[in-house]
Motif scaffolding. Structure first.
Motif, mmCIF file in Angstrom:
data_model
loop_
_atom_site.group_PDB
_atom_site.id
_atom_site.type_symbol
_atom_site.label_atom_id
_atom_site.label_comp_id
_atom_site.label_asym_id
_atom_site.label_seq_id
_atom_site.Cartn_x
_atom_site.Cartn_y
_atom_site.Cartn_z
ATOM 1 N N TYR A 111 -1.835 11.678 -16.908
ATOM 2 C CA TYR A 111 -0.950 12.095 -15.853
ATOM 3 C C TYR A 111 0.112 11.062 -15.529
ATOM 4 O O TYR A 111 0.906 11.339 -14.469
ATOM 5 C CB TYR A 111 -2.234 12.055 -14.701
ATOM 6 N N GLY A 112 -0.221 10.167 -16.146
ATOM 7 C CA GLY A 112 1.131 9.006 -16.072
ATOM 8 C C GLY A 112 0.900 7.905 -15.117
ATOM 9 O O GLY A 112 1.869 7.210 -14.666
ATOM 10 N N PHE A 113 -0.405 7.969 -14.567
ATOM 11 C CA PHE A 113 -0.723 6.802 -13.299
ATOM 12 C C PHE A 113 -2.139 6.031 -13.479
ATOM 13 O O PHE A 113 -2.812 6.543 -14.353
ATOM 14 C CB PHE A 113 -0.427 7.338 -12.047
ATOM 15 N N VAL A 114 -2.170 4.818 -12.786
ATOM 16 C CA VAL A 114 -3.501 4.319 -12.825
ATOM 17 C C VAL A 114 -3.907 3.809 -11.439
ATOM 18 O O VAL A 114 -3.038 3.770 -10.512
ATOM 19 C CB VAL A 114 -3.385 3.045 -13.706
ATOM 20 N N PHE A 115 -5.062 3.597 -11.300
ATOM 21 C CA PHE A 115 -5.609 2.792 -10.063
ATOM 22 C C PHE A 115 -5.753 1.382 -10.266
ATOM 23 O O PHE A 115 -6.413 1.134 -11.523
ATOM 24 C CB PHE A 115 -6.684 3.475 -9.527
ATOM 25 N N ASP A 116 -5.343 0.596 -9.553
ATOM 26 C CA ASP A 116 -5.576 -0.817 -9.720
ATOM 27 C C ASP A 116 -7.104 -1.224 -9.634
ATOM 28 O O ASP A 116 -7.550 -2.243 -10.483
ATOM 29 C CB ASP A 116 -4.732 -1.801 -8.574
ATOM 30 N N ASP A 117 -7.801 -0.490 -8.897
ATOM 31 C CA ASP A 117 -9.302 -0.874 -8.678
ATOM 32 C C ASP A 117 -9.881 0.338 -8.793
ATOM 33 O O ASP A 117 -10.470 0.887 -7.990
ATOM 34 C CB ASP A 117 -9.697 -1.744 -7.490
ATOM 35 N N ASN A 118 -9.821 1.050 -10.048
ATOM 36 C CA ASN A 118 -10.528 2.236 -10.328
ATOM 37 C C ASN A 118 -12.182 2.125 -10.547
ATOM 38 O O ASN A 118 -12.414 1.380 -11.673
ATOM 39 C CB ASN A 118 -9.965 2.741 -11.458
ATOM 40 N N GLN A 119 -12.773 2.569 -9.646
ATOM 41 C CA GLN A 119 -14.400 2.307 -9.881
ATOM 42 C C GLN A 119 -14.810 3.163 -11.098
ATOM 43 O O GLN A 119 -16.074 3.321 -11.361
ATOM 44 C CB GLN A 119 -14.883 2.768 -8.284
ATOM 45 N N GLU A 120 -14.157 4.084 -11.432
ATOM 46 C CA GLU A 120 -14.508 5.092 -12.309
ATOM 47 C C GLU A 120 -14.028 4.530 -13.814
ATOM 48 O O GLU A 120 -14.322 5.362 -14.876
ATOM 49 C CB GLU A 120 -13.934 6.547 -12.456
ATOM 50 N N GLU A 121 -13.637 3.306 -13.804
ATOM 51 C CA GLU A 121 -13.222 2.736 -15.269
ATOM 52 C C GLU A 121 -14.099 2.748 -16.257
ATOM 53 O O GLU A 121 -15.398 2.230 -15.732
ATOM 54 C CB GLU A 121 -12.353 1.445 -14.820
ATOM 55 N N ALA A 122 -13.836 3.092 -17.434
ATOM 56 C CA ALA A 122 -14.852 3.175 -18.449
ATOM 57 C C ALA A 122 -14.186 2.717 -19.886
ATOM 58 O O ALA A 122 -13.080 2.699 -19.886
ATOM 59 C CB ALA A 122 -15.373 4.749 -18.624
ATOM 60 N N PHE A 123 -15.016 2.305 -20.636
ATOM 61 C CA PHE A 123 -14.586 1.750 -22.048
ATOM 62 C C PHE A 123 -15.329 2.544 -23.134
ATOM 63 O O PHE A 123 -16.533 2.428 -23.062
ATOM 64 C CB PHE A 123 -14.950 0.444 -22.144
ATOM 65 N N LEU A 124 -14.505 3.334 -24.078
ATOM 66 C CA LEU A 124 -15.261 3.951 -25.122
ATOM 67 C C LEU A 124 -15.565 3.390 -26.212
ATOM 68 O O LEU A 124 -14.783 2.633 -26.674
ATOM 69 C CB LEU A 124 -14.204 5.148 -25.473
#
Length: 723
Positions: A111-124
């Protein structure tokens, strides 16, 4: 992949129908633009009874908010697509949709955007490939629905139990997988350690994997990225600057997850070690005199001072540790202050590592390796030659190491008198087999050395060759020397750590790549001497490779391999690792039922190789014995059970097919982008994993008693084999 799809279509379609596919419109640039439009804006719509991806004008204008409740509804009577919100929206407020839980990686990519404090952030995190695992391990992964690709999360705990269980499975020894497989189809508790060895190796492997991924970031530290964000935010808006900001936010989130995961690994390992410390085993280190007569005792302070001087000269650094001698007059390191787990114990310059890379710069071996007589030697043979050359050379960069190293004393170096004490053991057979194999290898190698003019009768002897092979097995470690290559390495630290089952060592290159750092999994109080668990292999390997035995292994690695004959057809499918007392052809002639038994054994994957534990007979071994002693009526019952099992398995597969080998690499990721918003809660929690029963053939082996007569016969036959 996208380019390949475009090339398959164009210019072929433009040539076939220029009016409908004009080449000036169907360019590569416009093709990519259209693909991105569909990928980023398509919604799931129900048309004619099935859900399809469709572009919904105006509906795709709404922005994403992961906290908003939204439903996608296709109103069939009015033929309209509706978005219904579960939250009130006041006049003047923005109306949001919810893509479902999405980490910044998916938001940025799609989508071309990010959240500064994304609680769903994950690392594969990719922990392996299916192609590198045995079928037994793949079966265990499938049975427990464990993927080889796992996600680290921003939320604590950063590491989920599925990741630890998958790693435990991948790192099992053959003996461990043999015993674990017998717990199926019964429930295997999530997060349960398999063995002390496996758990320590699992934590070490996970930590090294996280460090490896951390080092791949060449963009500075977390603090540097945070400062870069502040600088970008202070600048006037510009499109290119905004793109850079999104990338920095994304990579900063990835780095923070890795840092949190490393802390989580250390915490979990410390908790495990604390629980295990109460069950420590006593250790007896055998001290028979090696046949090479190479033992040296270093009781004199002068020798210690010489070794200290060498370590300082070559740049081997061991902060907060003191070099002294133990009761056996062997060099040891003693902590001078409190040493925490995973802190650096010793740092060794990369140029001083004994490995294949350095061998190719040590003359005269370096020149000989270029000759046709010995070109293409494998890594182990190159290191064997390097050890022989440098340990006997008058001048060597490792001269002090060889002079002060602790003696290697394993059964492979015992003389005939010492080996008499091992009569009747399987270890003696291992020693004889290895000596025979090493002898053949030595003769071929010495002949090749003669052809290239490197052979020296005083240096290249059988005794020195055997010493080098044993030393390599005793001190060699597998180390990541760069982002992709693993080398066999001897770290030239001339000390003999005391044996401690919990003290697992790990090696990794320092951040600058110029030195190798050694760390231990345990803490040391001031005055404590350095310890190691030598990788904690099974008892036979521990004695054979390191000359160490445990007076009580606590049931964790104390096993005995046992081979039984299954008949020549079944044995032909098994690895040729064990000797069988029975003659297969004679057995088949005397037992006309053997073909039927062989078919059952193959169906239930009952092999000829088994492992005995000191507590009870393994269920798989008893199952094999029940089949081998079965009568005609017993076989009728077993074959009926097999046929019933096949039908049940086929029915289950039709309802919910088993995961294929390729699907093992599919992670339990956030919802697919092509799906409507999931029912996951706002905090990202998912329903508790259900208990899984194995659905492969191994889940239905005849663990239970066939009948009383069969059971008595099976146990009597097993007793006869053991006796």
């Amino acid at each position: 992949k996208l380019r390949a799809a475009y090339d398959r279509l164009f210019p072929a379609l433009s040539i076939a129908d220029a009016d409908f596919f004009p080449s000036e419109h169907f360019t590569w640039t416009l093709f990519v633009w259209a693909y991105q439009i569909v990928w980023s804006r398509a919604l799931s719509v129900e048309l004619e009874g099935e859900r399809v991806a469709a572009l919904v004008p105006l509906g795709d204008m709404a922005n994403h908010n992961p906290l908003r409740r939204i439903s996608y509804i296709t109103d069939l009577p009015t033929q309209r697509f509706c978005l219904k919100t579960g939250d009130g929206i006041a006049a003047g407020q923005q109306a949001f949709i919810n893509y479902g839980p999405r980490p910044n990686e998916k938001l940025l990519f799609n989508y071309g955007f990010v959240f500064d404090d994304n609680q769903e952030e994950a690392f594969l995190l990719k922990i392996g490939s299916a192609g590198g695992l045995s079928e037994d391990k793949l079966g265990l992964l499938r049975a427990r629905k464990l993927a080889l690709d796992q996600y680290l999360t921003k939320r604590e705990p950063h590491i989920q139990s599925q990741l630890l269980d998958a790693l435990r499975t991948c790192l099992m020894t053959d003996e461990e997988s043999y015993f674990v497989a017998q717990q199926l189809p019964h429930d295997i508790p999530d997060g349960s350690p398999i063995s002390l060895r496996n758990e320590l190796v699992m934590f070490d492997t996970l930590r090294r994997l996280l460090l490896h991924r951390q080092r791949k970031f060449s963009t500075g530290s977390i603090e540097q990225d945070e400062e870069l964000l502040r600088q970008i935010d202070a600048e006037p808006y510009a499109e290119r600057l905004d793109r850079r900001r999104r990338s920095v936010v994304y990579r900063l989130g990835q780095k923070r997850i890795l840092r949190g995961a490393l802390g989580c690994v250390d915490k979990l390992a410390a908790e495990f070690l604390q629980l295990s410390r109460e069950d420590l085993v006593d250790v007896v280190s055998l001290s028979s005199v090696a046949s090479s007569g190479s033992k040296q005792r270093l009781g004199q302070q002068r020798s210690i001072d010489q070794c200290k001087a060498w370590l300082a000269t070559v740049g081997i650094v061991s902060p907060h540790w003191k070099l002294d001698a133990n009761d056996d007059a062997l060099l040891q390191l003693t902590a001078q202050q409190q040493h925490e787990p995973q802190s650096v114990i010793v740092s060794v310059p990369r140029s001083l590592l004994i490995c294949e890379h350095t061998a190719r710069s040590c003359e005269p071996l370096a020149s000989a390796l270029k000759s046709k007589a010995i070109e293409g030697l494998d890594e182990e043979t190159v290191l064997t030659l390097l050890l022989i050359q440098e340990s006997t050379a008058a001048e060597s960069r490792w001269k002090a190491f060889f002079e002060h190293m602790a003696p290697v004393d394993t059964p492979l170096l015992y003389d005939d008198e010492d080996l008499q004490a091992l009569q009747g053991t399987q270890l003696l057979q291992r020693v004889e087999d290895l000596r025979e194999a090493y002898g053949d290898e030595c003769r071929v190698l010495l002949n090749a050395l003669g052809q290239c003019g490197l052979f020296n009768s005083k240096v290249h002897t059988w005794e020195r060759f055997l010493w080098a092979k044993v030393t390599l097995e005793h001190l060699g470690n597998r180390v990541h020397v760069d982002n992709s290559r693993i080398e066999r390495v001897i770290v030239p630290i001339p000390v003999e750590p005391r044996f401690d089952p919990l003290a697992h060592w790990s090696y990794a290159l320092a951040g600058d790549g110029q030195s190798l750092e050694a760390r231990s999994s345990v803490a040391y109080a001031p005055g404590a001497s350095l310890s190691s668990n030598q990788g904690l292999p099974d008892l036979v390997e521990l004695y054979l490779t390191h000359g160490v035995v445990l007076s009580d292994a606590g049931g964790l690695c104390d096993t005995l391999p046992l081979g039984i004959s299954l008949g020549k057809d079944a044995d032909a499918d098994q690895p040729d690792e064990m000797d069988h007392d029975d003659d297969d052809e004679e057995q088949e002639e005397n037992d006309p039922l053997m073909p039927r038994k062989t078919a059952l054994l193959k169906h239930w994957r009952l092999s000829s190789g088994h492992c005995l534990h000191k507590t009870a007979a393994p269920a798989k071994l008893l199952a094999a014995m029940r089949v081998l002693v079965a009568t005609d009526d017993d076989l009728d019952a077993l074959e009926a059970a097999r046929d019933s099992h096949v039908l049940q398995t086929q029915a289950r597969q039709q309802q919910q097919p088993d995961r294929t080998t390729a699907e093992l690499a599919s992670p339990a990721a956030p919802a697919s982008l092509s799906e409507p918003p999931s029912d996951a809660s706002a905090d990202g929690s998912t329903p508790k994993r259900q208990k899984v029963l194995a659905t492969d053939a191994a889940s239905s082996i005849p663990m239970s008693v066939v009948n009383q007569d069969n059971e008595l016969a099976a146990r009597e036959q097993l007793r006869a084999i053991l006796e």
